[in-house]
Design a protein around this motif. Structure first.
Motif, mmCIF file in Angstrom:
data_model
loop_
_atom_site.group_PDB
_atom_site.id
_atom_site.type_symbol
_atom_site.label_atom_id
_atom_site.label_comp_id
_atom_site.label_asym_id
_atom_site.label_seq_id
_atom_site.Cartn_x
_atom_site.Cartn_y
_atom_site.Cartn_z
ATOM 1 N N GLY A 182 -2.250 -1.686 1.410
ATOM 2 C CA GLY A 182 -3.599 -1.850 0.868
ATOM 3 C C GLY A 182 -4.524 -0.797 1.450
ATOM 4 O O GLY A 182 -4.076 0.221 1.990
ATOM 5 N N ALA A 183 -5.810 -1.037 1.354
ATOM 6 C CA ALA A 183 -6.806 -0.107 1.879
ATOM 7 C C ALA A 183 -7.995 -0.890 2.409
ATOM 8 O O ALA A 183 -8.373 -1.929 1.847
ATOM 9 C CB ALA A 183 -7.252 0.875 0.805
ATOM 10 N N LYS A 184 -8.582 -0.392 3.523
ATOM 11 C CA LYS A 184 -9.753 -1.041 4.106
ATOM 12 C C LYS A 184 -10.485 -0.039 4.989
ATOM 13 O O LYS A 184 -9.871 0.621 5.821
ATOM 14 C CB LYS A 184 -9.337 -2.265 4.928
ATOM 15 C CG LYS A 184 -10.515 -3.046 5.504
ATOM 16 C CD LYS A 184 -10.040 -4.272 6.264
ATOM 17 C CE LYS A 184 -11.209 -5.054 6.825
ATOM 18 N NZ LYS A 184 -10.759 -6.256 7.588
ATOM 19 N N GLY A 186 -11.639 2.887 4.601
ATOM 20 C CA GLY A 186 -11.192 4.273 4.562
ATOM 21 C C GLY A 186 -9.824 4.515 5.146
ATOM 22 O O GLY A 186 -9.410 5.672 5.292
ATOM 23 N N ALA A 187 -9.092 3.451 5.471
ATOM 24 C CA ALA A 187 -7.755 3.611 6.041
ATOM 25 C C ALA A 187 -6.744 2.838 5.205
ATOM 26 O O ALA A 187 -7.083 1.859 4.523
ATOM 27 C CB ALA A 187 -7.717 3.110 7.486
ATOM 28 N N MET A 188 -5.487 3.288 5.231
ATOM 29 C CA MET A 188 -4.412 2.533 4.599
ATOM 30 C C MET A 188 -4.049 1.358 5.487
ATOM 31 O O MET A 188 -4.045 1.475 6.712
ATOM 32 C CB MET A 188 -3.187 3.434 4.384
ATOM 33 C CG MET A 188 -1.998 2.714 3.764
ATOM 34 S SD MET A 188 -0.539 3.776 3.586
ATOM 35 C CE MET A 188 -1.090 4.873 2.267
ATOM 36 N N THR A 189 -3.765 0.215 4.887
ATOM 37 C CA THR A 189 -3.320 -0.942 5.648
ATOM 38 C C THR A 189 -1.868 -1.252 5.298
ATOM 39 O O THR A 189 -1.410 -0.995 4.183
ATOM 40 C CB THR A 189 -4.192 -2.178 5.362
ATOM 41 O OG1 THR A 189 -4.092 -2.517 3.963
ATOM 42 C CG2 THR A 189 -5.642 -1.905 5.723
ATOM 43 N N ARG A 232 -3.329 -0.530 10.600
ATOM 44 C CA ARG A 232 -4.030 0.477 9.801
ATOM 45 C C ARG A 232 -3.402 1.835 10.084
ATOM 46 O O ARG A 232 -2.912 2.092 11.182
ATOM 47 C CB ARG A 232 -5.515 0.525 10.157
ATOM 48 C CG ARG A 232 -6.268 -0.756 9.829
ATOM 49 C CD ARG A 232 -7.723 -0.671 10.261
ATOM 50 N NE ARG A 232 -7.840 -0.497 11.701
ATOM 51 C CZ ARG A 232 -8.281 0.609 12.304
ATOM 52 N NH1 ARG A 232 -8.630 1.667 11.576
ATOM 53 N NH2 ARG A 232 -8.365 0.673 13.611
ATOM 54 N N MET A 234 -3.905 6.254 9.342
ATOM 55 C CA MET A 234 -4.716 7.369 8.873
ATOM 56 C C MET A 234 -3.982 8.667 9.163
ATOM 57 O O MET A 234 -3.286 8.784 10.179
ATOM 58 C CB MET A 234 -6.086 7.389 9.553
ATOM 59 C CG MET A 234 -6.989 6.210 9.230
ATOM 60 S SD MET A 234 -8.636 6.372 9.996
ATOM 61 C CE MET A 234 -9.273 7.782 9.070
ATOM 62 N N ALA A 240 -5.747 12.145 2.338
ATOM 63 C CA ALA A 240 -4.863 11.159 1.727
ATOM 64 C C ALA A 240 -3.403 11.490 2.039
ATOM 65 O O ALA A 240 -3.059 12.643 2.313
ATOM 66 C CB ALA A 240 -5.079 11.136 0.214
#
Length: 266
Positions: A182-184, A186-189, A232, A234, A240
């Motif tokens: 997922g995303a939260k 500004g970071a990928m989770t 998380r 980054m 990206a």
């Protein structure tokens, strides 16, 4: 057993005066155990590190508070590859930060793939690592040693270290590993749900196949008979990136035991 001693060289840039006054012998002792030649032609040796009381060094994924070890074997002869086996590490907490490593000693087995099975190996290179207590002292270990092909007697110290590496997913009877991305903020989770028999409380360490991806310390819980690890990620340049789920590596660390899981099922 004959032991080949390494030359220790401290990297002193940026260290305070009290640290510079300490000798390498007062903090870290390093030996190369020459090991033995395996039946398939590979050679098994080991780096044996012993720290002074209260000091520690780090695992391959040391956590935000640790220093990752670096290996360079480019000067070796009759050695195609050198693979490090990592015994089960400890989890340390200091000033609210987690690190993963070893204290007061560790034996790191080195499996050397040879170019000529009947020839000696000249293992030549350097290892950069951090040794920490209240402060961290970077070290460079320079080594140059001949590992004889004729040596076939097993070193029990190395054998014990090999026996303490984490269980594989198969050995630990891991049934499935489901990874949800997922995303939260500004970071990928990443949420990893691991279905496996209960082994008590465990901490998770998550790595990716891309060394330029930073992975935060996971939150590890147990829910519905599963271990759940959430983190998380980054990219170091802030851009990206695509996550290769098959390259996700999850290590579960418990009291005196660990499980090494390679890749997500889905």
């Amino acid at each position: 057993m004959t032991r080949i001693f390494l030359t220790l060289l401290a990297l002193i840039g940026g260290l305070s005066a009290p640290v510079l006054a300490q000798s390498d012998d007062s903090i870290l002792r390093a030996e190369l155990r020459p090991g033995w030649r395996l039946a398939d032609g590979d050679h098994m040796a080991a780096l044996h590190l012993t720290m002074a009381p209260g000091w520690k060094t780090y695992w391959r994924a040391p956590g935000d508070a640790g220093i990752p070890p670096l290996f360079d074997w480019s000067g070796s002869r009759n050695a195609k590859t050198v693979a490090v086996s990592w015994p089960t590490p400890e989890v340390f907490f200091q000033s609210g930060m987690r690190s993963v490593g070893y204290s007061p000693e560790v034996v790191l087995p080195l499996r050397i793939s040879t170019r000529g099975s009947g020839q000696d190996v000249r293992l030549r290179g350097q290892v950069q690592l951090g040794v920490c207590k209240d402060i961290c002292v970077p070290k460079t270990l320079r080594l140059d040693a001949v590992l004889p092909a004729a040596q076939t007697k097993v070193d029990p110290v190395i054998a014990a270290a090999l026996a303490s590496v984490p269980f594989s997913a198969t050995e630990a009877a891991v049934r499935s590993v489901r990874c949800t991305i997922g995303a939260k903020d500004g970071a990928m989770t990443l949420r990893a749900e691991i279905d496996m028999p209960a082994r008590g409380a465990m901490d998770a360490v998550i790595e990716t196949a891309n060394p330029e991806v930073w992975v935060a310390e996971p939150k590890t819980t147990q829910s519905g008979g599963r271990i759940v690890a959430e983190t998380r990620m980054m990219h170091v340049d802030g851009g990206a990136f695509a996550l290769d789920r098959s390259g996700v590596r999850i290590t579960l660390l418990g009291k005196g035991q660990a499980v090494d899981i390679r890749g997500c099922d889905k």
